[in-house]
Design a protein around this motif. Sequence first.
Motif, PDB file in Angstrom:
ATOM      1  N   PRO A   1      26.380 -38.590  33.775  1.00 26.83           N
ATOM      2  CA  PRO A   1      26.547 -39.838  34.538  1.00 26.83           C
ATOM      3  C   PRO A   1      26.185 -41.080  33.724  1.00 26.83           C
ATOM      4  O   PRO A   1      26.715 -42.162  33.966  1.00 26.83           O
ATOM      5  CB  PRO A   1      25.607 -39.651  35.727  1.00 26.83           C
ATOM      6  CG  PRO A   1      24.568 -38.668  35.252  1.00 26.83           C
ATOM      7  CD  PRO A   1      25.308 -37.734  34.341  1.00 26.83           C
ATOM      8  N   GLU A   2      25.287 -40.917  32.753  1.00 27.59           N
ATOM      9  CA  GLU A   2      24.886 -42.076  31.950  1.00 27.59           C
ATOM     10  C   GLU A   2      26.027 -42.629  31.114  1.00 27.59           C
ATOM     11  O   GLU A   2      26.026 -43.790  30.701  1.00 27.59           O
ATOM     12  CB  GLU A   2      23.700 -41.707  31.037  1.00 27.59           C
ATOM     13  CG  GLU A   2      24.038 -40.815  29.853  1.00 27.59           C
ATOM     14  CD  GLU A   2      24.301 -39.348  30.217  1.00 27.59           C
ATOM     15  OE1 GLU A   2      24.741 -38.589  29.333  1.00 27.59           O
ATOM     16  OE2 GLU A   2      24.041 -38.981  31.382  1.00 27.59           O
ATOM     17  N   ALA A   3      27.052 -41.793  30.860  1.00 25.91           N
ATOM     18  CA  ALA A   3      28.222 -42.227  30.089  1.00 25.91           C
ATOM     19  C   ALA A   3      29.369 -42.649  30.997  1.00 25.91           C
ATOM     20  O   ALA A   3      30.470 -42.907  30.504  1.00 25.91           O
ATOM     21  CB  ALA A   3      28.685 -41.110  29.158  1.00 25.91           C
ATOM     22  N   ALA A   4      29.104 -42.727  32.300  1.00 24.90           N
ATOM     23  CA  ALA A   4      30.152 -43.055  33.280  1.00 24.90           C
ATOM     24  C   ALA A   4      31.382 -42.174  33.053  1.00 24.90           C
ATOM     25  O   ALA A   4      32.526 -42.632  33.144  1.00 24.90           O
ATOM     26  CB  ALA A   4      30.527 -44.534  33.206  1.00 24.90           C
ATOM     27  N   MET A   5      31.138 -40.893  32.792  1.00 24.25           N
ATOM     28  CA  MET A   5      32.220 -39.985  32.435  1.00 24.25           C
ATOM     29  C   MET A   5      32.960 -39.505  33.670  1.00 24.25           C
ATOM     30  O   MET A   5      32.369 -39.218  34.714  1.00 24.25           O
ATOM     31  CB  MET A   5      31.678 -38.781  31.655  1.00 24.25           C
ATOM     32  CG  MET A   5      32.743 -37.870  31.090  1.00 24.25           C
ATOM     33  SD  MET A   5      32.051 -36.662  29.942  1.00 24.25           S
ATOM     34  CE  MET A   5      31.551 -37.719  28.594  1.00 24.25           C
ATOM     35  N   VAL A   6      34.292 -39.416  33.533  1.00 22.88           N
ATOM     36  CA  VAL A   6      35.134 -38.863  34.591  1.00 22.88           C
ATOM     37  C   VAL A   6      36.148 -37.912  33.961  1.00 22.88           C
ATOM     38  O   VAL A   6      36.654 -38.160  32.875  1.00 22.88           O
ATOM     39  CB  VAL A   6      35.868 -39.965  35.390  1.00 22.88           C
ATOM     40  CG1 VAL A   6      34.898 -40.748  36.247  1.00 22.88           C
ATOM     41  CG2 VAL A   6      36.615 -40.911  34.465  1.00 22.88           C
ATOM     42  N   ALA A   7      36.417 -36.815  34.652  1.00 18.08           N
ATOM     43  CA  ALA A   7      37.389 -35.828  34.190  1.00 18.08           C
ATOM     44  C   ALA A   7      38.367 -35.547  35.316  1.00 18.08           C
ATOM     45  O   ALA A   7      37.957 -35.323  36.465  1.00 18.08           O
ATOM     46  CB  ALA A   7      36.688 -34.536  33.760  1.00 18.08           C
ATOM     47  N   THR A   8      39.648 -35.551  34.990  1.00 20.13           N
ATOM     48  CA  THR A   8      40.683 -35.387  36.014  1.00 20.13           C
ATOM     49  C   THR A   8      41.776 -34.450  35.514  1.00 20.13           C
ATOM     50  O   THR A   8      42.232 -34.574  34.377  1.00 20.13           O
ATOM     51  CB  THR A   8      41.325 -36.742  36.361  1.00 20.13           C
ATOM     52  OG1 THR A   8      40.305 -37.670  36.742  1.00 20.13           O
ATOM     53  CG2 THR A   8      42.341 -36.599  37.483  1.00 20.13           C
TER      54      THR A   8
ATOM     55  N   PRO B   1      29.686 -39.532  23.487  1.00 25.87           N
ATOM     56  CA  PRO B   1      29.616 -38.492  24.520  1.00 25.87           C
ATOM     57  C   PRO B   1      30.979 -37.953  24.922  1.00 25.87           C
ATOM     58  O   PRO B   1      31.096 -36.784  25.320  1.00 25.87           O
ATOM     59  CB  PRO B   1      28.921 -39.207  25.696  1.00 25.87           C
ATOM     60  CG  PRO B   1      29.069 -40.657  25.432  1.00 25.87           C
ATOM     61  CD  PRO B   1      29.114 -40.806  23.952  1.00 25.87           C
ATOM     62  N   ARG B   2      32.002 -38.793  24.826  1.00 24.81           N
ATOM     63  CA  ARG B   2      33.359 -38.329  25.153  1.00 24.81           C
ATOM     64  C   ARG B   2      33.808 -37.254  24.166  1.00 24.81           C
ATOM     65  O   ARG B   2      34.351 -36.201  24.559  1.00 24.81           O
ATOM     66  CB  ARG B   2      34.316 -39.526  25.141  1.00 24.81           C
ATOM     67  CG  ARG B   2      35.763 -39.201  25.442  1.00 24.81           C
ATOM     68  CD  ARG B   2      36.566 -40.483  25.600  1.00 24.81           C
ATOM     69  NE  ARG B   2      36.558 -41.304  24.405  1.00 24.81           N
ATOM     70  CZ  ARG B   2      37.502 -41.275  23.463  1.00 24.81           C
ATOM     71  NH1 ARG B   2      38.539 -40.453  23.589  1.00 24.81           N
ATOM     72  NH2 ARG B   2      37.435 -42.055  22.410  1.00 24.81           N
TER      73      ARG B   2
END
Length: 424
Positions: A266-273, A304-305
């Motif tokens: 969450p600290e990297a505002a990561m989203v996976a779709t 992080p990505r």
Amino acid sequence: MASHDIERLGARAEAMLEELAAISEEPDRLTRRFLTPEHKRAAHLVGQWMAEAGMSVAEDALATVRGHYAGEGEAAGANAVPRLLVGSHIDTVINAGKYDGMLGVVAGILAVEHFRDQDRRFPFAVDVLAFGDEEGSRFPTVLSSSAALAGQFESRWLPGLDGDGIPLEQAMRDYGLDPQAVAAAAMRRDEALAYVEVHIEQGPVLEHQDAPLGVVTSIAGQFRSRVTVRGMAGHAGTVPMAMRQDALVAAAEMVVAAEAIARERPEAAMVATVGTMKVMPGAANVVPDIVEFVLDLRASSDAPRVKALAEFTHRCEKIAAARGCSVTLETYHDCATAACAPWLQQGLARSLEQLGLPAPRLVSGAGHDGQSMSKLTDFAMLFVRCKGGISHNPAEFAGIRDMGLAVAALITFIENFDPAGHRA
């Protein structure tokens, strides 16, 4: 507060967006993909509006419509050096809303129309750009039209196939373009002063803050990776569960793994779709043997990505091996996090302040043509509040007053634009 007829500007924008939204591949919903006949009709309409606003109009080798508003003392129709670039895209996702992308093109046209009415020119030219491949909804490319303008087009994209097996290079020819002329679409660095884009936020932050407009600080980095899982087809009634090599079940586990990896960061505002999946042979009574899906992975910073994609690849390999399957990953889109130029952010913020508005700063989780344009010149974005943060959906909505304020802010920004102000 600057004097503009906000309601009139917003109503003009809404009417133009409604006219564009009527151009669709499907009768009951808005779908307009890159290099389709509908894209060509929309490009023609946009070019007509540009001409009516006092611009000379051209279309480059990737079908980007370019409207050119000449600078002071410039001969009509000449290619001014330098120029401020303003624009967005006119392609859509499948079953789209009418504001995503198109608002930025319309805002640029309305701003130039304002200066035409004032008979006002600047020491620089203003180019309004209407890109055609921001969404990547037809070919395995994303941002190819803005990449071409920025001199970043990759020839390996030309053989890429759409869902009907048509390669990009053939679609270009069918549209009336020359694939061999792509290099001519590139703009020189000394021609471009900056790129600025008006766009709906596509998120809920501005609405939550009760702010009509906001200044973007950066665009999140993005991967798109095509994942192919191979198993063994078999009869749905005769192959025991313990002996199956079911590619779809393996793929399903991989999708869940992608979600878990993003949730862990969450600290990297990561989203996976995963928004598309193809199951073969596609029969109700056959165990699937091949499954293809696309992972869209985004984060607010690149390290992080990259680490997350490596972990996803590792987990996919473990899942496939445990189920007697194999898996391959092909990353066909890798767009780094792109920071908006501080001097342009400040210019946009001052424009909002002159309109009596707050100037909140926010990160864009969605990708935009600015990521390509950052390879050519400094860029910035102005976000417009959208209802519920909904986008890529027919329910997408921006209010008339908010759009009018966005056009007024863009006009004010151009009036105050000082290309020498940031030079160290």
